[in-house]
Design a protein around this motif. Sequence first.
Motif, mmCIF file in Angstrom:
data_model
loop_
_atom_site.group_PDB
_atom_site.id
_atom_site.type_symbol
_atom_site.label_atom_id
_atom_site.label_comp_id
_atom_site.label_asym_id
_atom_site.label_seq_id
_atom_site.Cartn_x
_atom_site.Cartn_y
_atom_site.Cartn_z
ATOM 1 N N ASP A 30 1.122 -1.460 -0.203
ATOM 2 C CA ASP A 30 -0.138 0.677 0.050
ATOM 3 C C ASP A 30 0.677 1.128 0.340
ATOM 4 O O ASP A 30 1.041 1.731 0.971
ATOM 5 C CB ASP A 30 -0.398 -0.008 0.791
ATOM 6 C CG ASP A 30 -2.143 0.453 0.459
ATOM 7 O OD1 ASP A 30 -1.820 2.193 0.657
ATOM 8 O OD2 ASP A 30 -2.849 0.190 1.634
ATOM 9 N N ARG A 58 -7.445 2.865 4.392
ATOM 10 C CA ARG A 58 -6.172 2.086 3.738
ATOM 11 C C ARG A 58 -6.644 1.136 4.743
ATOM 12 O O ARG A 58 -6.074 -0.349 4.876
ATOM 13 C CB ARG A 58 -4.882 2.880 3.821
ATOM 14 C CG ARG A 58 -5.268 3.993 2.609
ATOM 15 C CD ARG A 58 -5.867 3.404 1.389
ATOM 16 N NE ARG A 58 -4.751 2.349 0.474
ATOM 17 C CZ ARG A 58 -5.983 2.497 -0.468
ATOM 18 N NH1 ARG A 58 -7.003 2.920 -1.319
ATOM 19 N NH2 ARG A 58 -4.867 1.000 -1.406
ATOM 20 N N MET A 59 -5.979 1.102 6.133
ATOM 21 C CA MET A 59 -6.235 0.392 7.056
ATOM 22 C C MET A 59 -7.332 -0.520 7.300
ATOM 23 O O MET A 59 -7.054 -1.528 7.493
ATOM 24 C CB MET A 59 -5.743 0.792 8.436
ATOM 25 C CG MET A 59 -4.026 1.864 9.183
ATOM 26 S SD MET A 59 -3.434 2.163 10.690
ATOM 27 C CE MET A 59 -4.552 0.791 11.763
ATOM 28 N N MET A 64 -5.030 6.968 6.787
ATOM 29 C CA MET A 64 -4.480 6.156 6.799
ATOM 30 C C MET A 64 -5.828 5.559 7.534
ATOM 31 O O MET A 64 -5.639 4.012 7.164
ATOM 32 C CB MET A 64 -3.659 6.966 7.849
ATOM 33 C CG MET A 64 -2.856 5.682 8.590
ATOM 34 S SD MET A 64 -1.919 6.394 9.845
ATOM 35 C CE MET A 64 -3.352 6.577 11.625
ATOM 36 N N GLN A 91 1.499 -3.065 7.214
ATOM 37 C CA GLN A 91 1.702 -3.448 5.497
ATOM 38 C C GLN A 91 2.162 -5.305 4.936
ATOM 39 O O GLN A 91 2.882 -5.176 4.065
ATOM 40 C CB GLN A 91 2.737 -3.013 4.785
ATOM 41 C CG GLN A 91 2.897 -1.514 4.492
ATOM 42 C CD GLN A 91 2.260 -0.848 3.987
ATOM 43 O OE1 GLN A 91 1.916 -1.950 3.184
ATOM 44 N NE2 GLN A 91 2.008 0.446 3.611
ATOM 45 N N LEU A 145 -0.550 4.523 1.646
ATOM 46 C CA LEU A 145 -0.662 4.483 2.958
ATOM 47 C C LEU A 145 0.569 4.975 3.765
ATOM 48 O O LEU A 145 1.411 5.431 4.579
ATOM 49 C CB LEU A 145 -0.750 3.302 3.775
ATOM 50 C CG LEU A 145 -0.734 2.811 5.304
ATOM 51 C CD1 LEU A 145 -1.602 3.367 6.069
ATOM 52 C CD2 LEU A 145 -1.324 1.393 5.323
#
Length: 391
Positions: free
Chosen positions: A18, A313-314, A310, A380, A21
Motif C-alpha cells: 500500500d 487504508r487500514m 490512513m 504492510q 499508506l
Amino acid sequence: MERLVSVDWLKRHAKDFDFLLLLVIIGISVISYLAVYSATITRPELQAYHQKQLLWQIFGFAVFFPLVLTDYRIFTNSRLLWIGYAMTMVLLVIALFSPETNGQRSWIYLPGFQLQPSEFGKLFAIMGMAYYMARLKEKEELFTWYHFLRVAGIWLGPFLLIMMEPDLGQGLVMVGLFCAMMMLVLDRKLLRIFGSIAAVFVIGYFVLVTSFPATYLKLVQLLPLKGYQKLRFLAVVDPTLAGRDSGGFQLLQGIIAIGNGQLWGRGMQGGSQTQGAFVPEQHTDMIFTAISEAYGFVGASALLLLYFVMLQRMVKIAVTANDPFGTYFITGALGMFGFQIFENIGMTLLLLPMTGITLPFVSYGGTSLLVNFMIMGIVQSIAIRRRKLRF
C-alpha cells in the motif's frame, strides 16, 4: 514458508504493497517534524528535540521496512508472542518503581532516553487478543462468555498496570482498542446492547456538557478519580476551574493558539502562543495547537485528511487480510489510533477531558513513534500477503 522474504518475492508482490499508506505516513511525519521544530526552537531546554524527533523517525522507518519483509505470521508463534507479552508486563511493573513525573510513574529512565512500557503494553495486548481470537476462528468455535473472559484476561494484565501508574489516557486507549476488537466477535444481539449503551453514554455526555453544565460538574465530583483527574474533567466546562497546575492554563493557551492560526496560519515561527512558549507540553500532548497556529485551519484540516486516509487504508487491508489474525490485529490498531486521534484533538478543542495522550506519528516521543512504526510495518506485511501465490 520462509519468514523473511527475498527481494524477488517482494517485486512480484509489490502491487499489494500500500504505497498510498506509506506516503500518508511520510506526510504525517513531515508535519510532525515541522510542528515539533516550531514548538521547541525558542525554548533553550528543548531546542534539540526536533533533531531527536527526526532521529526517532529515521529509526522508526529502519524498523518499519524489515517488518514489512517479515512474514507477520511469525507473531502467531505462541512462544515468541507470550515471551514478548511477559517482558512487557515486567517492564510495566518496573515502571511503577521509577521516579514520578507529573504525578505518574510511566517511564523507565535509561541513559540517553526514557522508555514508556505502556506503548508496548498496547501492542502486545492487541497481538495476544488477536492470536487467541484467530485460533477460535480457525477452529470454527463459537465465541462464548468463557472465551470472552480469557480474551479480557489477556487485555486486563497490561490495562491494570497502566492504570496503577496511574495513566488514565493510556488506559482509555486500551479500552478503545478492546472495544474495537470485540466488535468482530460478539454476536449481533450483544453488539446492539453495547452499542446502545455507548451511544447513550456519548450523547448524554455532550448533552450534559453543553446544556446542563452544573449537573455535569456535580457528577464529576462523584467519579472515583484522583483530585487532579477530576479537575481535568471540570476543565471541559470551564478551564479556569482546573487551575494552572491541573491543565486549565494549558487548555486556555491552547485554545488561543488554535484561534490565532485562523485560516492560513501564522507560519512556522510566527505564532505568538507557540513562539512565546505559552502552551505547556506543546511538543507532546498539545502538538495539535502548534500545527493549528502555524498552518491554520487549512493545515489542521490537511492533517485530519491524512489521518482519515490512513485509517481508511487500514480498514481496506483488514477486510482483505488472508487470515483472521491479520484482520483482528489491524482492527485493534484501528481502535488504538482512532481513539488517540479523537481524544487528543478533542481535548485541545475543549470537547473532551484532558488526558496525557499523544497524537499518533506527530507528538514528540521515541517509544510512541517506535511502536507506531512497528504496527504499521506489520500492517504492510499483512497487506503484501493478501493474495495467495499462483503457480
